[in-house]
Design a protein around this motif. Sequence first.
Motif, PDB file in Angstrom:
ATOM      1  N   SER A 126       0.835  -1.182  -0.028  1.00  0.00           N
ATOM      2  CA  SER A 126      -0.001  -0.012  -0.016  1.00  0.00           C
ATOM      3  C   SER A 126       0.803   1.237   0.074  1.00  0.00           C
ATOM      4  CB  SER A 126      -0.779   0.134   1.270  1.00  0.00           C
ATOM      5  OG  SER A 126       0.013  -0.090   2.232  1.00  0.00           O
ATOM      6  N   TRP A 127       2.023   1.001  -0.179  1.00  0.00           N
ATOM      7  CA  TRP A 127       3.017   2.239  -0.162  1.00  0.00           C
ATOM      8  C   TRP A 127       2.654   3.527  -1.086  1.00  0.00           C
ATOM      9  CZ3 TRP A 127       5.557   3.745  -4.301  1.00  0.00           C
ATOM     10  CH2 TRP A 127       5.654   2.594  -5.233  1.00  0.00           C
ATOM     11  N   TRP A 128       2.307   2.995  -2.362  1.00  0.00           N
ATOM     12  CA  TRP A 128       2.057   4.002  -3.246  1.00  0.00           C
ATOM     13  C   TRP A 128       0.533   4.550  -3.225  1.00  0.00           C
ATOM     14  CZ3 TRP A 128      -2.002   2.509  -6.093  1.00  0.00           C
ATOM     15  CH2 TRP A 128      -2.411   1.111  -5.895  1.00  0.00           C
ATOM     16  N   ARG A 129      -0.380   4.212  -2.555  1.00  0.00           N
ATOM     17  CA  ARG A 129      -1.412   4.902  -2.278  1.00  0.00           C
ATOM     18  C   ARG A 129      -1.276   6.417  -1.938  1.00  0.00           C
ATOM     19  NH1 ARG A 129      -5.280   1.493  -2.937  1.00  0.00           N
ATOM     20  NH2 ARG A 129      -5.095  -0.744  -2.672  1.00  0.00           N
ATOM     21  N   GLY A 130      -2.065   7.070  -2.796  1.00  0.00           N
ATOM     22  CA  GLY A 130      -2.288   8.796  -2.337  1.00  0.00           C
ATOM     23  C   GLY A 130      -2.961   9.266  -3.452  1.00  0.00           C
TER      24      GLY A 130
ATOM     25  N   GLY B 245     -10.839  11.811 -20.169  1.00  0.00           N
ATOM     26  CA  GLY B 245     -12.062  10.865 -19.708  1.00  0.00           C
ATOM     27  C   GLY B 245     -12.483  10.858 -18.293  1.00  0.00           C
ATOM     28  N   GLY B 246     -11.752  11.542 -17.455  1.00  0.00           N
ATOM     29  CA  GLY B 246     -12.067  11.223 -16.097  1.00  0.00           C
ATOM     30  C   GLY B 246     -11.543  10.038 -15.672  1.00  0.00           C
ATOM     31  N   LYS B 247     -10.871   9.262 -16.384  1.00  0.00           N
ATOM     32  CA  LYS B 247     -10.548   7.790 -15.968  1.00  0.00           C
ATOM     33  C   LYS B 247      -9.352   8.243 -14.885  1.00  0.00           C
ATOM     34  CE  LYS B 247      -8.308   3.781 -17.929  1.00  0.00           C
ATOM     35  NZ  LYS B 247      -7.736   3.046 -19.027  1.00  0.00           N
ATOM     36  N   THR B 248      -9.528   7.456 -13.940  1.00  0.00           N
ATOM     37  CA  THR B 248      -8.369   7.072 -12.959  1.00  0.00           C
ATOM     38  C   THR B 248      -7.175   6.552 -13.600  1.00  0.00           C
ATOM     39  OG1 THR B 248      -9.988   7.269 -11.085  1.00  0.00           O
ATOM     40  CG2 THR B 248      -7.634   6.326 -10.676  1.00  0.00           C
ATOM     41  N   LEU B 249      -5.991   7.240 -13.394  1.00  0.00           N
ATOM     42  CA  LEU B 249      -4.580   6.744 -13.782  1.00  0.00           C
ATOM     43  C   LEU B 249      -3.866   6.163 -12.625  1.00  0.00           C
ATOM     44  CD1 LEU B 249      -3.924   9.189 -16.520  1.00  0.00           C
ATOM     45  CD2 LEU B 249      -4.901   7.142 -16.831  1.00  0.00           C
ATOM     46  N   ALA B 250      -3.011   5.152 -12.941  1.00  0.00           N
ATOM     47  CA  ALA B 250      -2.342   4.626 -11.657  1.00  0.00           C
ATOM     48  C   ALA B 250      -1.363   5.635 -11.544  1.00  0.00           C
ATOM     49  CB  ALA B 250      -1.643   3.529 -12.149  1.00  0.00           C
ATOM     50  N   ASP B 251      -0.798   5.785  -9.941  1.00  0.00           N
ATOM     51  CA  ASP B 251      -0.101   6.688  -9.593  1.00  0.00           C
ATOM     52  C   ASP B 251       1.255   6.676 -10.069  1.00  0.00           C
ATOM     53  OD1 ASP B 251       1.635   8.314  -7.948  1.00  0.00           O
ATOM     54  OD2 ASP B 251       0.862   7.657  -6.210  1.00  0.00           O
ATOM     55  N   PRO B 252       1.889   7.880 -10.436  1.00  0.00           N
ATOM     56  CA  PRO B 252       3.076   7.734 -11.385  1.00  0.00           C
ATOM     57  C   PRO B 252       4.117   7.238 -10.611  1.00  0.00           C
ATOM     58  CG  PRO B 252       2.222   9.867 -11.538  1.00  0.00           C
ATOM     59  CD  PRO B 252       1.198   9.063 -10.606  1.00  0.00           C
ATOM     60  N   ILE B 253       4.010   7.120  -9.411  1.00  0.00           N
ATOM     61  CA  ILE B 253       4.938   6.469  -8.464  1.00  0.00           C
ATOM     62  C   ILE B 253       5.146   4.961  -8.488  1.00  0.00           C
ATOM     63  CG2 ILE B 253       5.793   6.299  -6.163  1.00  0.00           C
ATOM     64  CD1 ILE B 253       4.675   9.034  -5.322  1.00  0.00           C
TER      65      ILE B 253
ATOM     66  N   ALA C  65       1.977   1.024 -18.129  1.00  0.00           N
ATOM     67  CA  ALA C  65       0.717   1.813 -17.662  1.00  0.00           C
ATOM     68  C   ALA C  65      -0.359   0.861 -17.217  1.00  0.00           C
ATOM     69  CB  ALA C  65       0.414   2.659 -18.758  1.00  0.00           C
ATOM     70  N   SER C  66      -0.456  -0.220 -18.087  1.00  0.00           N
ATOM     71  CA  SER C  66      -1.715  -1.192 -18.011  1.00  0.00           C
ATOM     72  C   SER C  66      -1.391  -2.033 -16.790  1.00  0.00           C
ATOM     73  CB  SER C  66      -1.924  -2.033 -19.198  1.00  0.00           C
ATOM     74  OG  SER C  66      -0.611  -2.976 -19.376  1.00  0.00           O
ATOM     75  N   LEU C  67      -0.143  -2.554 -16.625  1.00  0.00           N
ATOM     76  CA  LEU C  67       0.330  -3.179 -15.416  1.00  0.00           C
ATOM     77  C   LEU C  67       0.017  -2.470 -14.075  1.00  0.00           C
ATOM     78  CD1 LEU C  67       1.508  -6.113 -14.936  1.00  0.00           C
ATOM     79  CD2 LEU C  67       3.796  -4.975 -15.132  1.00  0.00           C
ATOM     80  N   ALA C  68       0.327  -1.193 -14.048  1.00  0.00           N
ATOM     81  CA  ALA C  68       0.132  -0.452 -13.090  1.00  0.00           C
ATOM     82  C   ALA C  68      -1.543  -0.350 -12.603  1.00  0.00           C
ATOM     83  CB  ALA C  68       0.614   0.989 -13.111  1.00  0.00           C
TER      84      ALA C  68
END
Lengths: 131, 115
Positions: free
Chosen positions: B8-12, B20-28, B98-101
């Motif tokens: 969970s370290w990358w949550r933020g 599109g308003g789509k949520t993207l995975a954290d760049p971290i 990106a898809s893996l994240a």
Amino acid sequence: MTTWLRLLPHQIPFRAASSMLSVDDDSIEGSFLCTADDALAAGGMPIDVMLIEAMAQFAGGLAFGDRPGHGYLSAIDRCSIDRMIVAGEVVAIRVDREADFGGVFRFRGRATVDGVEIARGRFYLAAPPLN
Amino acid sequence: MLFPTPHSWWRGARPIDANGGKTLADPILRRRIKELLIERLKFEDMTPDDIGDDDSLFDGGLGLDSIDALEIVVMLESEFGIKVKNESSAREYFRSIASLADFVEARTSKAQTQA
């Protein structure tokens, strides 16, 4: 599943997996018996090679024991043997499934004699093609 | 350890795709996955900056093979606690960083919701 040893494409003298003790979805345990009259050893093949082959065969049993067709040993890495084994020794083998994806499986095998680990390796097997 | 809670370290803050308003995975998270791939697949002389988020992992691109895919499966379990069981649904997520994240984020969010 218990009959897979007899269904292996390798049979004596090429069957190195001597007996299976237990199996579940992710691991299999069995033994490799080092005999004085092993036909391949008499022909000059290092018996240690058969120990590694035994781990690969157990991996095959775990991956394909309940499937039609035979899988293929694709690769071995991180393999090492600490010492020679000698006739009369019973080598206990445990193989654990680490991952499978896209028809390829990865296993970690360990071999012990009297509880002391003497060999280990990682084995990759490929599933038979779908007909 | 830099990241004491690997699941969970990358949550933020999660950036929102302006299109599109789509949520993207954290760049971290994406960068962490790149670091893990470089480390586990032993890409010597390569840095995370050398890998594009949308670069193909297998066909062309990084040129990974089926053995490398297994290493990614093991990495997902050991680093993020994700077991890849349903291969057909997971396969499409193995196309790029990106898809893996996105896959990691979706699976860990689902696990957190169920907990």
